[in-house]
Design a protein around this motif. Structure first.
Motif, PDB file in Angstrom:
ATOM      1  N   LEU A 151       6.632  -1.057   0.732  1.00 50.49           N
ATOM      2  CA  LEU A 151       5.463  -1.181   0.011  1.00 50.49           C
ATOM      3  C   LEU A 151       4.234  -0.105   0.327  1.00 50.49           C
ATOM      4  CD1 LEU A 151       4.600  -3.009  -2.500  1.00 50.49           C
ATOM      5  CD2 LEU A 151       3.223  -4.231  -0.520  1.00 50.49           C
TER       6      LEU A 151
ATOM      7  N   LYS B 232       2.019   3.064  -1.469  1.00 52.94           N
ATOM      8  CA  LYS B 232       0.660   2.863  -2.127  1.00 52.94           C
ATOM      9  C   LYS B 232      -0.429   3.755  -1.384  1.00 52.94           C
ATOM     10  CE  LYS B 232       1.207  -1.168  -4.316  1.00 52.94           C
ATOM     11  NZ  LYS B 232       1.380  -1.122  -5.681  1.00 52.94           N
ATOM     12  N   LEU B 233       0.088   4.264  -0.012  1.00 49.12           N
ATOM     13  CA  LEU B 233      -0.860   5.222   0.606  1.00 49.12           C
ATOM     14  C   LEU B 233      -0.843   6.578   0.252  1.00 49.12           C
ATOM     15  CD1 LEU B 233      -0.502   4.047   4.456  1.00 49.12           C
ATOM     16  CD2 LEU B 233      -2.364   3.896   2.973  1.00 49.12           C
TER      17      LEU B 233
ATOM     18  N   THR C 131      -1.381   7.918  -2.542  1.00 47.43           N
ATOM     19  CA  THR C 131      -2.576   8.595  -3.215  1.00 47.43           C
ATOM     20  C   THR C 131      -3.857   8.921  -2.236  1.00 47.43           C
ATOM     21  OG1 THR C 131      -2.611   6.210  -4.033  1.00 47.43           O
ATOM     22  CG2 THR C 131      -2.700   7.771  -5.860  1.00 47.43           C
TER      23      THR C 131
ATOM     24  N   TRP D  25      -5.416  12.501  -1.454  1.00 48.10           N
ATOM     25  CA  TRP D  25      -6.970  12.889  -1.591  1.00 48.10           C
ATOM     26  C   TRP D  25      -7.398  13.206  -0.281  1.00 48.10           C
ATOM     27  CZ3 TRP D  25     -11.195  10.153   0.631  1.00 48.10           C
ATOM     28  CH2 TRP D  25     -12.460  10.477   0.086  1.00 48.10           C
TER      29      TRP D  25
END
Lengths: 360, 432
Positions: A168, A172-173, A175, A179
Motif C-alpha cells: 500500500l 501511495k508514496l 506521487t 513531486w
C-alpha cells in the motif's frame, strides 16, 4: 471459657517468656568472655534454603549472561574466516560477492543508516507529538485508551508493517516522491538517476522500493517505542513547576516549553537513540520493501537500496562456507553498531530517570 | 466566610467586652448546599465561540483553496496530497485568523496544540489503517472455513481459496511459541530475581548486558542459532531451532520487564517479612513473587506477543513447508509470520497473496488476544488484588490463624506435661 480468663493466662505465659530471656541474658553477661559489652556481629548466616536459592538465582543470571555473550562471540568466531581474507577492504568495498572475492559493507552500512535516518527524521516528531498529546492534552479518560493503543502498536508484528508498506504505502508514496524529486532535485539526496525531470510518463516503479518508503514504515514501527519512553518522562514532570508556570501566566505551550521539555530532555535523547537502535536492526519490513543494490546509493527516493539485516535475510541460504562466513561478518558489524547505540541510549535514559536505582 | 460572620456576629459578642459572660453564645452553622460531586481539577481549556468559528473558517478556506488548486490550476492528483496541502493551508489560515485578535504567545500556543493533536491523530489513524488493511486484504481467504482446518498440501498458487489453509502454520506457531516460552520465561524470571535479590557489581553487569540486548536486532538471534544449532550441531531446519531462536529474542524482553516489576514491590513488605524472621528464600517465595504476580504475568505475555510476531529468527531457522508437522525435532516447520512473508513474495499470484494476508491476520488476532490478556491481568499495580484474590488471601489468613492456635495449644500441652501439672481447661484458642 470466659475471655477474661484466657487473656490472664496469656499474660502469664508472656511473663514466663520474658523471665526466661532475662535469665539467659544474665547468664550470657556473667559467662561472657570480655569485660565490656561485646560487639554484635552484623554478618547474617544464611540458612540452607537461602543458600540454595542464592546459588540457583546466581546460576540463572549467569546462564542469561553467558547466552547473551555467546551471541557476540559466535558471530565473531564465524566471521573471523571472512574478515581475515577481506581485511580492511571489508569496510570500503561496495560489492557483495564473497565467492568472487570482493565483498564489503560500505554500501550496506550507508544504506542501513540512510533508512534509519529517514525513520528517525519522521518518527521522532511523530513520537514527540504523540507523547505530548497523551501526557499534556488528552483528557483523563482517553489517556488510558491511548496508552494501551501505543503499547499495542509496539506489539504489532513487523511482518504486518512490512506487508502494509509493500502493498500500500510505497505505491501511495510515488506521487510524493515524484513531486519531491522534480522540485528538490538540486538537493543530492532527492535526486533520482535516469529519470527526466517533469516527465509524467515515468513509471511509478522508479520510485518504489526506495530507502524513503522503507524508512517511513520503520518510522511507524519505532514511534511507539520512542513515544512511550518520552511519555513516561513527561508525565513525571513536577506538578509544582507546572502550576508555577501557569500561575505566572504561561499558556499551555509555554508551560510545556519551560517545564516539560527541559525535564524530559534526557529521555527524549535516550528514546531517540533506542529508536535508532531498533531502526538499524529492523529486518522483515525492510527486506519486504527494498530491492537490494550493493553499490553506494545515496538517493533516498530512487528504486533500490540496501541494509545489513535485509542482506542476511535474503542470502542466508548461501551454499559456500565462505559466503556464510561473510554474512556473519556483516552480522557482526550490525551487532557492534546496534549494541553501541543501545548502550549509549540505556545510559542516557537511566540517568534521566531519577530514582530508578533506589530501593523501596 | 461572609455567611458565617453575618450569621454569628449578632449573637457572639467580642471577647473582652463588658457583659461577655452574661450572653450565652449560640453557634449558628450556615447551611451550605450539599456538594454534588467530588472536587474536580479545573479544566484548563476554555472554548469560546470565536475559537470554533475561526477554526471552521480556516478549515473551509483551506478546503476551498486546495479544491481550486486541484481542480483548476495545477495538474495535481491524489487524495494523500490533497489532505497534506489542505492541512498545511489550514494551519496557515488558522494562524492568520488567530493573529487578528490574540497576542503572539496565544497564537503560538494554539498552533502548537493543533500540530501536536494532528500528529497524534496521524499515528492513531496509521495504526487503525494498518490493522484494517490487513483484515481487508485477508478477508477473501478468511471467510472460507477450510482456511482454518487444512494445511497447504492442497493449496498452492494454482488452487482456489476453497482449498488449502493455514492450519500447519498455526500449529507451528503454537509449538514454537511453547518452546521459546518454556526456555525464556524460567530463565528470564530467574535472572530478574537474581538482579533484584542478590545485588552487587555482578548483578549490575548482568543488568547492563540484558538492557543492551533488549534491542538486539532479531535477525542476529536467528543467525546465532543458525550458526550453533544448525551448522555446528547439524540439527537441520526444525521447530526446535526456531523455538530456541525465539527464546533468545524474547529472553531479554521478559527479563527486563520482570526486573522493572520486581523493583516496584514495596520495600516495606519485604522488610516486614525479614523483620518477622523469614529468610530470603521465604521472602521471595511468599512476599515478593506473589506481590508482583500480575506484573510478572504481563511481562511474560508481552514477551510472548513479541516472540510470536518475530519473523527473521524463524526465517533463518525453521525452514518452509506446506505440510503440518507436529514434531519440533525433525523436519521444517511453518509458522504464521513465515507463511505471510513467503506467500507474499510470489507477487503475481493473487491467491497466494490472499493466503499470506490471511496468515498475517491470524497472527494479528493472536497478538491482540495475548495483548488483551496482558491488559486484563496487568492493569493493577503491585499488591492490588481482585476480589477473588482478596477472598483467597483472607481464607489463607484464617487458615494460618488456626494453624498458629493449634501449635500454641500443643506447646501449652507439652509445657503443662513437662511441669507435671494436669492440663487445664480454657487454654488459648479453645473458645473457637
Amino acid at each position: 471459657m470466659v475471655s477474661d480468663d484466657s487473656s490472664g493466662n496469656g499474660a502469664s505465659a508472656f511473663e514466663h517468656l520474658l523471665d526466661s530471656t532475662t535469665e539467659a541474658d544474665n547468664q550470657n553477661r556473667v559467662n561472657g568472655p570480655g569485660p565490656g559489652p561485646r560487639k554484635r556481629s552484623l554478618k547474617t548466616k544464611l540458612t540452607l534454603s537461602d543458600l540454595i536459592f542464592r546459588v540457583i538465582a546466581r546460576a540463572g543470571g549467569s546462564v542469561v549472561l553467558i547466552l547473551m555473550i555467546m551471541v557476540g562471540t559466535f558471530l565473531g568466531y564465524r566471521a573471523a574466516q571472512a574478515l581475515r581474507v577481506a581485511g580492511w577492504s571489508f569496510f570500503t568495498t561496495q560489492q557483495w560477492n564473497p565467492d568472487g572475492g570482493a565483498f564489503g559493507i560500505e554500501a550496506l552500512i550507508v544504506g542501513t543508516f540512510l533508512i534509519a535516518t529517514v525513520a528517525i527524521v519522521v518518527g521522532v516528531p511523530l513520537s514527540l507529538a504523540t507523547a505530548l498529546y497523551i501526557s499534556e492534552y488528552a483528557p483523563q479518560r482517553v489517556k488510558r485508551v491511548l496508552i494501551s493503543m501505543i503499547d499495542l502498536m509496539a506489539a504489532v508484528p513487523s511482518v504486518i508493517f512490512g506487508l502494509w508498506g509493500f502493498f500500500l504505502l510505497q505505491w501511495k508514496l510515488t506521487t510524493l516522491a515524484r513531486w519531491l524529486s522534480s522540485w528538490f532535485y538540486w538537493i543530492p539526496l532527492f535526486q533520482v538517476n535516469g529519470v527526466q525531470r517533469n516527465n509524467p510518463l515515468t513509471s511509478p516503479d522508479t520510485y518504489t522500493s526506495s530507502s524513503f518508503a522503507a524508512g517511513l514504515v520503520v518510522a511507524l514501527m519505532i514511534t511507539p517505542i520512542i513515544s512511550s519512553v518520552m511519555r513516561e518522562a513527561f508525565s513525571q514532570a513536577p506538578a509544582g513547576e507546572r502550576e508555577g508556570a501557569f500561575a505566572l501566566g504561561a499558556t499551555r505551550w509555554g508551560m510545556i516549553r519551560a517545564v516539560v521539555l527541559p525535564f524530559g530532555k534526557g529521555a527524549m535523547i535516550g528514546g531517540t537513540m533506542l529508536g535508532l537502535g531498533r531502526a538499524l536492526g529492523e529486518t522483515l519490513a525492510v527486506t519486504l520493501i527494498i530491492s537490494p543494490v550493493y553499490a553506494l546509493q545515496l538517493h533516498i527516493l530512487q528504486h533500490g537500496t540496501s541494509s545489513i539485516s535485509a542482506l542476511i535475510a535474503l542470502n542466508y541460504q548461501e551454499t559456500s562456507q565462505f559466503g556464510i562466513s561473510a554474512l556473519f561478518a556483516a552480522g557482526l558489524a550490525l551487532f557492534v553498531v546496534t549494541l553501541l547505540v543501545n548502550f549509549i541510549a540505556a545510559q542516557i535514559v537511566a540517568r534521566s530517570r531519577s530514582g530508578a536505582q533506589s530501593e523501596a | 466566610m461572609t455567611a458565617v460572620e453575618s450569621a454569628s456576629a449578632p449573637v457572639s459578642p467580642v471577647p473582652g467586652e463588658p457583659g461577655a459572660e452574661s450572653v450565652t453564645p449560640a453557634t449558628t452553622l450556615p447551611s451550605r448546599p450539599a456538594r454534588r460531586r467530588a472536587p474536580q481539577p479545573r479544566p484548563l481549556t476554555m472554548i469560546r465561540a470565536g475559537d470554533v468559528l475561526s477554526m471552521v473558517g480556516a478549515l473551509l478556506g483551506a478546503l476551498a483553496t486546495t479544491g481550486v488548486l486541484w481542480q483548476e490550476i495545477s495538474p495535481f492528483s491524489g487524495i494523500l496530497g490533497f489532505v497534506v496541502v489542505t492541512w498545511l493551508l489550514f494551519v496557515f489560515y488558522y494562524a492568520i485568523l488567530m493573529s487578528f485578535d490574540e497576542d503572539r504567545p496565544t497564537v503560538r500556543d494554539r498552533l502548537c496544540a493543533v500540530v501536536v493533536q494532528s500528529l497524534g491523530a496521524l499515528v492513531a489513524i496509521a495504526l487503525i489503517y494498518i490493522i484494517g488493511y490487513t483484515f481487508y486484504r485477508a478477508w477473501p481467504a478468511l471467510h472460507h472455513l477450510n482456511f482454518y482446518t487444512q494445511d497447504q498440501r492442497k493449496g498452492g498458487p494454482t488452487h482456489p481459496l476453497t482449498q488449502g489453509g493455514a492450519l500447519h502454520a498455526v500449529v507451528g506457531t503454537l509449538i514454537e511459541l511453547g518452546i521459546s516460552m518454556g526456555i525464556a520465561v524460567p530463565l528470564g524470571l530467574l535472572a530478574a530475581v537474581f538482579m533484584n535479590e542478590v545485588p552487587g557489581p555482578y548483578a549490575r553487569f548482568v543488568r547492563t548486558v540484558v538492557d543492551a540486548m533488549t534491542a538486539m536486532p532479531d535477525v542476529l538471534a536467528g543467525l546465532f542459532i543458525y550458526a550453533t544449532l544448525i551448522i555446528s550441531l547439524g540439527l537441520g531446519y526444525c521447530g526446535l531451532a526456531a523455538g530456541v531462536a525465539l527464546a533468545v529474542t524474547a529472553m531479554p524482553i521478559v527479563c527486563r520487564a520482570a526486573d522493572v516489576v520486581l523493583r516496584l514491590v514495596p520495600g516495606g513488605l519485604t522488610e516486614a517479612s525479614y523483620a518477622l524472621g523469614a529468610g530470603q528464600w521465604r521472602t521471595v517465595r511468599y512476599v515478593t513473587l506473589p506481590t508482583a504476580r500480575s506484573g510478572l504475568a504481563t511481562a511474560v505475555i508481552l514477551g510472548a506477543a513479541r516472540a510470536v510476531g518475530e519473523t527473521a529468527p524463524v526465517l533463518l531457522t525453521a525452514g518452509e513447508t506446506d505440510f503440518i508437522n507436529f514434531n519440533p525435532k525433525h523436519g521444517p516447520m511453518m509458522s504464521l509470520p513465515l507463511m505471510a512473508y513467503s506467500s507474499v513474495l510470489q507477487e503475481a499470484q493473487h491467491v497466494e497473496i490472499a493466503r499470506g494476508f490471511g496468515a498475517a491476520a491470524l497472527l494479528l488476532v493472536l497478538v491482540l488476544l495475548l495483548f488483551a490478556t496482558a491488559r486484563r491481568i496487568g492493569g493493577r499495580g503491585a499488591g492490588q488484588l481482585t476480589p477473588a484474590q482478596r477472598r483467597r488471601r483472607a481464607a489463607a489468613s484464617r487458615h494460618d490463624l488456626a494453624r498458629f492456635q493449634r501449635r500454641l495449644q500443643a506447646a501449652e500441652a507439652a509445657w503443662a506435661a513437662q511441669a507435671g501439672q494436669p492440663e487445664r481447661q480454657g487454654r488459648y484458642g479453645s473458645e473457637r
